[in-house]
Design a protein around this motif. Structure first.
Motif, mmCIF file in Angstrom:
data_model
loop_
_atom_site.group_PDB
_atom_site.id
_atom_site.type_symbol
_atom_site.label_atom_id
_atom_site.label_comp_id
_atom_site.label_asym_id
_atom_site.label_seq_id
_atom_site.Cartn_x
_atom_site.Cartn_y
_atom_site.Cartn_z
ATOM 1 N N HIS A 296 0.225 9.606 -13.047
ATOM 2 C CA HIS A 296 0.276 8.252 -12.501
ATOM 3 C C HIS A 296 1.588 7.569 -12.879
ATOM 4 O O HIS A 296 2.152 7.820 -13.951
ATOM 5 N N PRO A 297 2.092 6.668 -12.024
ATOM 6 C CA PRO A 297 3.340 5.955 -12.336
ATOM 7 C C PRO A 297 3.213 5.156 -13.628
ATOM 8 O O PRO A 297 2.148 4.644 -13.968
ATOM 9 N N ASP A 298 4.318 5.072 -14.356
ATOM 10 C CA ASP A 298 4.307 4.313 -15.604
ATOM 11 C C ASP A 298 4.818 2.891 -15.357
ATOM 12 O O ASP A 298 5.077 2.478 -14.232
ATOM 13 N N ASP A 299 4.950 2.127 -16.420
ATOM 14 C CA ASP A 299 5.320 0.714 -16.320
ATOM 15 C C ASP A 299 6.716 0.498 -15.746
ATOM 16 O O ASP A 299 7.029 -0.596 -15.276
ATOM 17 N N SER A 300 7.564 1.522 -15.774
ATOM 18 C CA SER A 300 8.943 1.330 -15.334
ATOM 19 C C SER A 300 9.050 1.031 -13.843
ATOM 20 O O SER A 300 10.076 0.556 -13.377
ATOM 21 N N VAL A 301 7.992 1.327 -13.052
ATOM 22 C CA VAL A 301 8.054 1.100 -11.607
ATOM 23 C C VAL A 301 7.339 -0.187 -11.197
ATOM 24 O O VAL A 301 7.254 -0.489 -10.014
ATOM 25 N N ARG A 302 6.830 -0.937 -12.137
ATOM 26 C CA ARG A 302 6.024 -2.101 -11.784
ATOM 27 C C ARG A 302 6.835 -3.246 -11.185
ATOM 28 O O ARG A 302 6.293 -4.091 -10.495
ATOM 29 N N LEU B 76 3.636 5.957 -2.419
ATOM 30 C CA LEU B 76 4.900 6.652 -2.631
ATOM 31 C C LEU B 76 5.155 6.890 -4.108
ATOM 32 O O LEU B 76 5.537 8.003 -4.522
ATOM 33 N N MET B 77 4.946 5.868 -4.922
ATOM 34 C CA MET B 77 5.204 6.010 -6.353
ATOM 35 C C MET B 77 4.257 7.012 -6.986
ATOM 36 O O MET B 77 4.653 7.794 -7.865
ATOM 37 N N SER B 78 2.992 7.011 -6.540
ATOM 38 C CA SER B 78 2.035 7.975 -7.076
ATOM 39 C C SER B 78 2.421 9.388 -6.688
ATOM 40 O O SER B 78 2.370 10.319 -7.508
ATOM 41 N N ILE B 79 2.845 9.586 -5.428
ATOM 42 C CA ILE B 79 3.248 10.919 -4.963
ATOM 43 C C ILE B 79 4.516 11.385 -5.677
ATOM 44 O O ILE B 79 4.610 12.541 -6.109
ATOM 45 N N GLN B 80 5.497 10.474 -5.809
ATOM 46 C CA GLN B 80 6.746 10.853 -6.485
ATOM 47 C C GLN B 80 6.482 11.248 -7.931
ATOM 48 O O GLN B 80 7.058 12.217 -8.437
ATOM 49 N N LYS B 81 5.616 10.489 -8.596
ATOM 50 C CA LYS B 81 5.299 10.800 -9.988
ATOM 51 C C LYS B 81 4.580 12.139 -10.099
ATOM 52 O O LYS B 81 4.887 12.967 -10.959
ATOM 53 N N ALA B 82 3.638 12.381 -9.179
ATOM 54 C CA ALA B 82 2.887 13.637 -9.202
ATOM 55 C C ALA B 82 3.808 14.827 -8.940
ATOM 56 O O ALA B 82 3.714 15.869 -9.599
ATOM 57 N N VAL C 73 0.831 -1.203 0.000
ATOM 58 C CA VAL C 73 0.000 0.000 0.000
ATOM 59 C C VAL C 73 0.869 1.259 0.000
ATOM 60 O O VAL C 73 0.656 2.188 -0.792
ATOM 61 N N LEU C 74 1.861 1.290 0.900
ATOM 62 C CA LEU C 74 2.723 2.468 1.016
ATOM 63 C C LEU C 74 3.557 2.681 -0.243
ATOM 64 O O LEU C 74 3.793 3.822 -0.665
ATOM 65 N N GLN C 75 4.008 1.570 -0.858
ATOM 66 C CA GLN C 75 4.809 1.686 -2.078
ATOM 67 C C GLN C 75 3.990 2.300 -3.207
ATOM 68 O O GLN C 75 4.476 3.167 -3.953
#
Length: 346
Positions: free
Chosen positions: A124-130, A88-94, A83-85
């Motif tokens: 939104h995060p892209d595929d590179s963070v999946r 975090l990824m959504s916030i970093q991307k934004a 959940v936190l990850q």
């Protein structure tokens, strides 16, 4: 001890402590003479754990599960990490996109200019963070599947084996185990706990079986399977989940069983006893005396039971299906879940 001392020891407010009492997170004894709560050291320990886990934003439902069954802790920690990850990824991307947008658009002259800029902006995060999320999903799934056997300190060799199992899970996390991973995440902690308890006692029974007890256990399997074959609701759930969830998980567990049998001796006994008893049951169904049971099961399962792999463990899954994690949702909820996953339900 009294409430004022508890406040000093835990750093929690009176209101928060009483809230946890109302939520049955702790159950301090009530003094019958004055009606005050008498807090024990165990209550203090639980309040400390609750405070620390809440600092990591774990939901109270997850914390309640941990307090009841400490061995589930890694599962719920991995769940929260997931959940936190994502957050975090959504916030970093934004932040990254807004920073770029603000630097390229110091003065907004018109809505047309803003529209043009936003067309090239993706928050939104892209595929590179999946890959990170895939790793989290694999860890969560491995913790759930083998939770009953993660209750002892591990040696260096066992750590090596567990890494093997986790890596193997990772290899399957985005393919045949993907739907199971999503299914787990769709359930509540209370639902997962209920099936964990049932599975734990079932495992203990199978682990303790002696060779002399095999025939009686096989008879129990027969009765359970006949009960399953007379329950149309359970059959509907089974047939909906078999191809996307039940069968892939069964095959995966077989493929990991070599490492797990080395990892924990109790699992070795569970595996061998399950294998032996289900093989005895399969031989009975292949005999003239067992033909009626075989026909009844074939009709109930619509062929959705693999007994050709040499393991036969799906017979045990069917026998205990009504108490399993697969039976928690209604057929309508299962169909809705499968539809969200892009899977056509039968």
């Amino acid at each position: 001890m009294r409430i004022q001392e508890v406040i000093q020891k835990t750093g929690l407010s009176r209101r928060t402590i009483y809230y946890y009492i109302d939520q049955n997170m702790i159950t301090p004894r009530v003094n019958p003479t004055n009606g005050y709560h008498d807090f024990s050291e165990k209550d203090i320990q639980k309040l400390f754990l609750i405070r620390k886990l809440r600092e990591a934003d774990l939901p109270l439902a997850d914390i309640r599960s941990i307090l009841k069954q400490p061995r589930t802790t890694p599962f719920y920690l991995h769940k929260q990490l997931n959940v936190l990850q994502k957050q975090l990824m959504s916030i970093q991307k934004a932040i990254s996109e807004m920073d770029r947008l603000a630097s390229q658009l110091p003065v907004c002259q018109s809505l047309d200019q803003l529209t043009d800029m936003l067309e090239e902006t993706h928050f939104h995060p892209d595929d590179s963070v999946r890959y990170q999320m895939k790793t989290r999903d694999a860890q969560l799934l491995a913790q759930y599947l083998w939770m009953a056997y993660l209750d002892t300190p591990v040696t260096e060799y066992q750590q090596f084996l567990w890494q093997k199992i986790t890596n193997h899970t990772l290899e399957h996390a985005e393919t045949d185990l993907k739907t199971m991973s999503r299914y787990l995440q769709s359930l509540s902690p209370e639902q997962i706990d209920a099936t964990n308890i049932n599975q734990y006692f079932r495992n203990q029974k199978i682990i303790s079986l002696t060779e002399a007890e095999y025939p009686n256990f096989v008879e129990e399997l027969k009765h359970s399977l006949l009960a399953f074959a007379s329950d149309s609701l359970q059959q509907e759930k089974w047939n909906l989940l078999y191809q996307p969830v039940i069968h892939p998980v069964a095959l995966f567990c077989v493929s990991s069983s070599g490492w797990m049998r080395e990892f924990h001796p109790a699992y070795r006994r569970y595996y061998e006893n399950t294998h032996t008893c289900c093989r005895m049951l399969k031989h009975f169904m292949d005999s003239p005396q067992g033909n009626d049971l075989k026909i009844t099961l074939d009709k109930a399962l619509h062929g959705n039971c693999d007994v050709r792999t040499g393991y036969y463990g799906e017979l045990e899954v069917a026998a205990t299906f009504h108490k399993s994690i697969y039976a928690l949702l209604t057929p309508e909820e299962i169909r809705a879940f499968l539809s969200e996953e892009g899977i056509q339900g039968s």
